[in-house]
Design an enzyme around this catalytic site. Sequence first.
Site, PDB file in Angstrom:
ATOM      1  N   GLY A   1       4.672  -2.963  -1.494  1.00 33.56           N
ATOM      2  CA  GLY A   1       4.796  -3.300  -2.729  1.00 33.56           C
ATOM      3  C   GLY A   1       4.070  -3.954  -4.266  1.00 33.56           C
ATOM      4  CB  CYS A   2       4.733  -3.655  -7.718  1.00 30.38           C
ATOM      5  SG  CYS A   2       3.967  -3.864  -9.260  1.00 30.38           S
TER       6      CYS A   2
END
Lengths: 402, 147
Positions: free
Chosen positions: B54-55
């Site tokens: 995920g970012c």
Amino acid sequence: MDKIREDFPALNQLIHGLPLVYLDNAATTQKPLAVIEAIDGYYRNDNSNVHRGVHTLSQRATDAYEGARATIAEYIGAKSTSEVIFTRGTTDSINLVAASFGGTYLKAGDEVLVSEMEHHSNIVPWQLICNRVGATVRTIPVTDAGELDYPAFKASLSTKTKLVALTHVSNALGTINPVKDIITEAHAMGIPVLLDGAQAVPHGRVDVAELDVDFYCFSSHKLFGPTGFGVLYGKREFLEVMPPYQGGGDMIDVVDFAGTTFNDLPYKFEAGTPHIAGAIGMAAAIKYVNSIGFGFIQNQEAGLLHYATQQLTAIDGLRIIGEAKDKASVISFLIGSAHPYDVGTILDKFGIAVRTGHHCTQPLMKRFGIPGTVRASFTFYNTRAEIDRLEIAIRKAAAMLL
Amino acid sequence: MSVDSSISERAAALLEEFEMFDDWVDRYQHVIDLGKELEPIDEAFRTDAFKIQGCQSQVWLQPCSSGRQVHFKADSDAQITKGLIAILLRVLNHSSAIEIAQYELTFLDSLELKEHLSPTRKNGLDAMIRQIRLYSVAIEANAISTQ
């Protein structure tokens, strides 16, 4: 101050039942009424395509659009409007230079010098062009305080260096780089310099002539203007030689299947119908900033940075990442072992908008050995009362997470 | 919670548990506490192959299903994400693959935690759910073909 805050309608709202504290100005600033009304007025009254129409509306739109170019050119101290190229933003500006300048001047074995604190948008375009031509992206390290390692910068300059591409102000740390010295140093070896000014233009007057910078890139939306619009300033001597970046309408002189000739500067680099409202909105933003004045803005920001640094460092376990001597009003921090995502989520519940994550600077986060930071960035419409709310919310987040 | 209960029964029990909390601070504190009690993944699975990037935060997902009963372990570097994983796995684990493939995760709306599952949140949770559904479909397909 209340008067100034009234200029920004988005500031006046509740988030989860609490007044919004907007501390994500380094990501994008809120827009004053002057900008919103300029864009609204353009679409209501003058909307038309520019440059090609003989009718009255087109003339009005063209006058407003080219008037914006004059306002922007004057604002950054450009000698001529022909050196002010309109783009989609800082990233687009850097990509233009990478493709066009890089494609012309970079050869196998050459180097483009960037720093460890660059935003991805000042790394990846250079990697793309360097991979294509067999050149190398070389990096200048960053010190523990988050400053550019100046001796390492000097040592990195060589006959292989074809361009220094550097951020003026770090988005993740707030570090203000000594760009004047860097440019002097690079020019002494005949090396041109590109500056990513996205984070610099909101905090102080930039004079491209005084800096003697070769390329300067910045965005409208970090300077209180609309998104999707930005500027590439370039010295004429380079822009004349560089080939067009994208083809299409407006950038041509004569199109013939036997060969096309290109329009003059700056239109050579502006293919297609431009973001007319963007230009007009940005010019309105500049006029607004001028009316506030950088004297007031810098005084306000320095006070906020000093106060926030003092309040936040008093919190147990809070560690500020980026402690450069010369710093813009940005504080990146971590509390104990708490993950930035968790801290940001809880701050949002308290109505406080901050940025969390790697800030598009993964090499810099790697250098500090952290997954990311929480970043609070201030501008002149923020207040000490908002910083007090930030401090209290951080303490509450720490109590929940640690 | 009995392994014989259905997926909707487990979701209902969880909702009831969260009804005890009046404000978001307590609710989030409970999410964080649930994360601390999450069954740990085996260290061999803490690799890029099992990581959902995920970012904002990362998630590691370890499939450990047997037969048509679905079982996962998972972990995250962020505590709130980890707590949400605990909530999701409490509802999804011990379900049949077909149940998971068809189940709409609407109980999260009532928990007022739905925003964390948005694909735009970039915390890895949305991708984790998609991954769990894909595994479930594969488990079911495998079970049918070996019948």
